[in-house]
Design a protein around this motif. Sequence first.
Motif, PDB file in Angstrom:
ATOM      1  N   LEU A   1      57.220  97.889 -73.927  1.00 34.93           N
ATOM      2  CA  LEU A   1      56.286  96.693 -74.441  1.00 34.93           C
ATOM      3  C   LEU A   1      56.501  95.451 -73.692  1.00 34.93           C
ATOM      4  O   LEU A   1      57.893  95.291 -73.171  1.00 34.93           O
ATOM      5  CB  LEU A   1      56.522  96.714 -75.740  1.00 34.93           C
ATOM      6  CG  LEU A   1      57.566  95.958 -76.528  1.00 34.93           C
ATOM      7  CD1 LEU A   1      57.437  94.559 -76.495  1.00 34.93           C
ATOM      8  CD2 LEU A   1      57.904  96.656 -77.864  1.00 34.93           C
ATOM      9  N   VAL A   2      55.744  94.447 -73.548  1.00 39.57           N
ATOM     10  CA  VAL A   2      55.828  93.242 -72.977  1.00 39.57           C
ATOM     11  C   VAL A   2      55.173  92.278 -73.914  1.00 39.57           C
ATOM     12  O   VAL A   2      54.060  92.218 -74.408  1.00 39.57           O
ATOM     13  CB  VAL A   2      55.159  93.211 -71.659  1.00 39.57           C
ATOM     14  CG1 VAL A   2      55.341  91.657 -70.913  1.00 39.57           C
ATOM     15  CG2 VAL A   2      55.492  94.330 -70.734  1.00 39.57           C
ATOM     16  N   THR A   3      56.165  91.174 -74.414  1.00 42.11           N
ATOM     17  CA  THR A   3      55.481  89.884 -74.842  1.00 42.11           C
ATOM     18  C   THR A   3      55.501  88.765 -73.984  1.00 42.11           C
ATOM     19  O   THR A   3      55.956  88.625 -73.050  1.00 42.11           O
ATOM     20  CB  THR A   3      56.475  89.677 -76.201  1.00 42.11           C
ATOM     21  OG1 THR A   3      57.562  89.028 -75.403  1.00 42.11           O
ATOM     22  CG2 THR A   3      56.953  90.701 -76.978  1.00 42.11           C
ATOM     23  N   SER A   4      54.260  88.063 -74.164  1.00 42.74           N
ATOM     24  CA  SER A   4      53.963  87.086 -73.282  1.00 42.74           C
ATOM     25  C   SER A   4      53.314  85.869 -73.920  1.00 42.74           C
ATOM     26  O   SER A   4      52.702  85.792 -74.880  1.00 42.74           O
ATOM     27  CB  SER A   4      52.994  87.841 -72.349  1.00 42.74           C
ATOM     28  OG  SER A   4      52.711  87.064 -71.348  1.00 42.74           O
ATOM     29  N   GLY A   5      53.309  84.729 -73.094  1.00 42.32           N
ATOM     30  CA  GLY A   5      52.458  83.765 -73.670  1.00 42.32           C
ATOM     31  C   GLY A   5      53.324  82.982 -74.577  1.00 42.32           C
ATOM     32  O   GLY A   5      54.226  83.207 -75.000  1.00 42.32           O
ATOM     33  N   PRO A   6      52.660  81.893 -75.141  1.00 43.35           N
ATOM     34  CA  PRO A   6      53.080  80.987 -76.063  1.00 43.35           C
ATOM     35  C   PRO A   6      52.910  81.514 -77.423  1.00 43.35           C
ATOM     36  O   PRO A   6      51.805  82.476 -77.808  1.00 43.35           O
ATOM     37  CB  PRO A   6      52.465  79.800 -75.930  1.00 43.35           C
ATOM     38  CG  PRO A   6      51.017  79.962 -75.363  1.00 43.35           C
ATOM     39  CD  PRO A   6      51.342  81.335 -74.642  1.00 43.35           C
ATOM     40  N   THR A   7      53.401  80.912 -78.598  1.00 42.74           N
ATOM     41  CA  THR A   7      52.787  81.015 -80.011  1.00 42.74           C
ATOM     42  C   THR A   7      52.079  80.065 -80.582  1.00 42.74           C
ATOM     43  O   THR A   7      52.634  78.950 -80.083  1.00 42.74           O
ATOM     44  CB  THR A   7      53.922  81.828 -80.914  1.00 42.74           C
ATOM     45  OG1 THR A   7      54.971  80.997 -80.903  1.00 42.74           O
ATOM     46  CG2 THR A   7      54.356  83.034 -80.261  1.00 42.74           C
ATOM     47  N   HIS A   8      51.303  80.104 -81.438  1.00 40.48           N
ATOM     48  CA  HIS A   8      50.744  78.917 -82.163  1.00 40.48           C
ATOM     49  C   HIS A   8      51.179  79.056 -83.461  1.00 40.48           C
ATOM     50  O   HIS A   8      51.120  80.072 -84.325  1.00 40.48           O
ATOM     51  CB  HIS A   8      49.164  78.809 -81.850  1.00 40.48           C
ATOM     52  CG  HIS A   8      48.778  78.554 -80.631  1.00 40.48           C
ATOM     53  ND1 HIS A   8      47.350  78.207 -80.524  1.00 40.48           N
ATOM     54  CD2 HIS A   8      49.239  78.318 -79.501  1.00 40.48           C
ATOM     55  CE1 HIS A   8      47.197  78.174 -79.172  1.00 40.48           C
ATOM     56  NE2 HIS A   8      48.283  78.057 -78.508  1.00 40.48           N
TER      57      HIS A   8
END
Length: 398
Positions: A190-197
Amino acid sequence: MLASRRILLIIGGGIAAYKSLDLIRRLRERGASVTPVLTKAAEEFVTPLSVSALAGEKVYRDLFDLTDEAEMGHIQLSRSADLIVVAPATADLMGKMAGGLANDLASTLLMATDTPVLLAPAMNVRMWQHPATQRNRAQLAADGVRFVGPNEGDMACGEYGPGRMSEPLEIVTAIEAALGGGPLSGKRVLVTSGPTHEPIDPVRYIANRSSGAQGTAVAQALAALGAEVVFITGPAEVPPPQGVKVVAVQSAQQMADAVQAALPVDAGVFAAAVADWRMAAASDKKLKKSRDGLPVLEFAENPDILKSVAQMADGRPRLVVGFAAETDDVVEHAAAKRLRKGCDWIVANDVSPATGIMGGSENAVTLISDNGAEEWPRMSKDEVARRLADRIAQALSV
Ligand code: CTP
């Protein structure tokens, strides 16, 4: 993984042919050899000279070139490759293939071959959607031909919709998948990516400057090595990679839930720039200006996703990789973070504005593990991703 693999690349006549020049470069830098074939129409878009210069090989253009027939007949040419890639695959080429026509070098090679074939279609939206093209696509798929794309987007002809050729790196991934047998096949990552809002109210949110480029590149590189990738992404600027399962989320809590749902995995790579805080109570109505002064935003701490997975008592992934974006004392801070969070590796980088790394296409990272800190030279985010994927494959192979 593409080292010493032989690709026969048929370039059809479409505006997307220019992307095939980049595709050749990408394949060669991965160690593949590329034998190019140009259709007559393709020569209107790219020159044989530029294609052969990039491929480092002669370009094949004509069925009735007797020298070639003496050196290597079209039958042999069609069978000496590990994979035949048609990019761009025009509506005309697809029609010829589906109908079994062989009236030029490209279509004859495609008829004569027993090698697997991958098509990257590129054409106007209406042409792609035309019942004839859709019939041909279904027929070719039934014949065992593989497809990558087309993508949806703005087209050179000014229209919008499906028909754009896949990007060169997407085609590379599809080629790697078609050739199969990568070192990560059978492994789930699994890969988490990007910002969160993090919502303040229904129209406002707290975010950060992560583009998602590095996480996306890591997911792409892992998929290219054959891994089954679950890609959990916040609202990123860059499009998600192809050939992976994409789970799109907005907030840190949603990302944490999606990560839990994706377990168990062999490895987890946590490249997301997760917001550390959210509103203690996001308003369900838009906050209004009032005479009582400025609104007071009260924060609550978000779950630490990396830490919760790294410190799982049962079913912890064999390898947990975190990222640390720092602006000072990069290695010391990142090494402390590794111990605090309990992950195996930390990929640390300096995101001070002067480096241009945040939002840029390059990265300079230090890989921190039990074995100490290993500084990598500055390179493209794609290259960082490929190296990291190779290291992950090594770690999971023992
Ligand atoms: N991370 C996470 N969940 C969070 C915060 C961070 O999974 N709520 C992960 C990131 O994806 C990254 C690593 O933890 O892999 C480092 O995140 P960072 O925000 O730099 O760490 P912090 O714990 O916030 O440390 P600091 O505030 O001291 O920088």
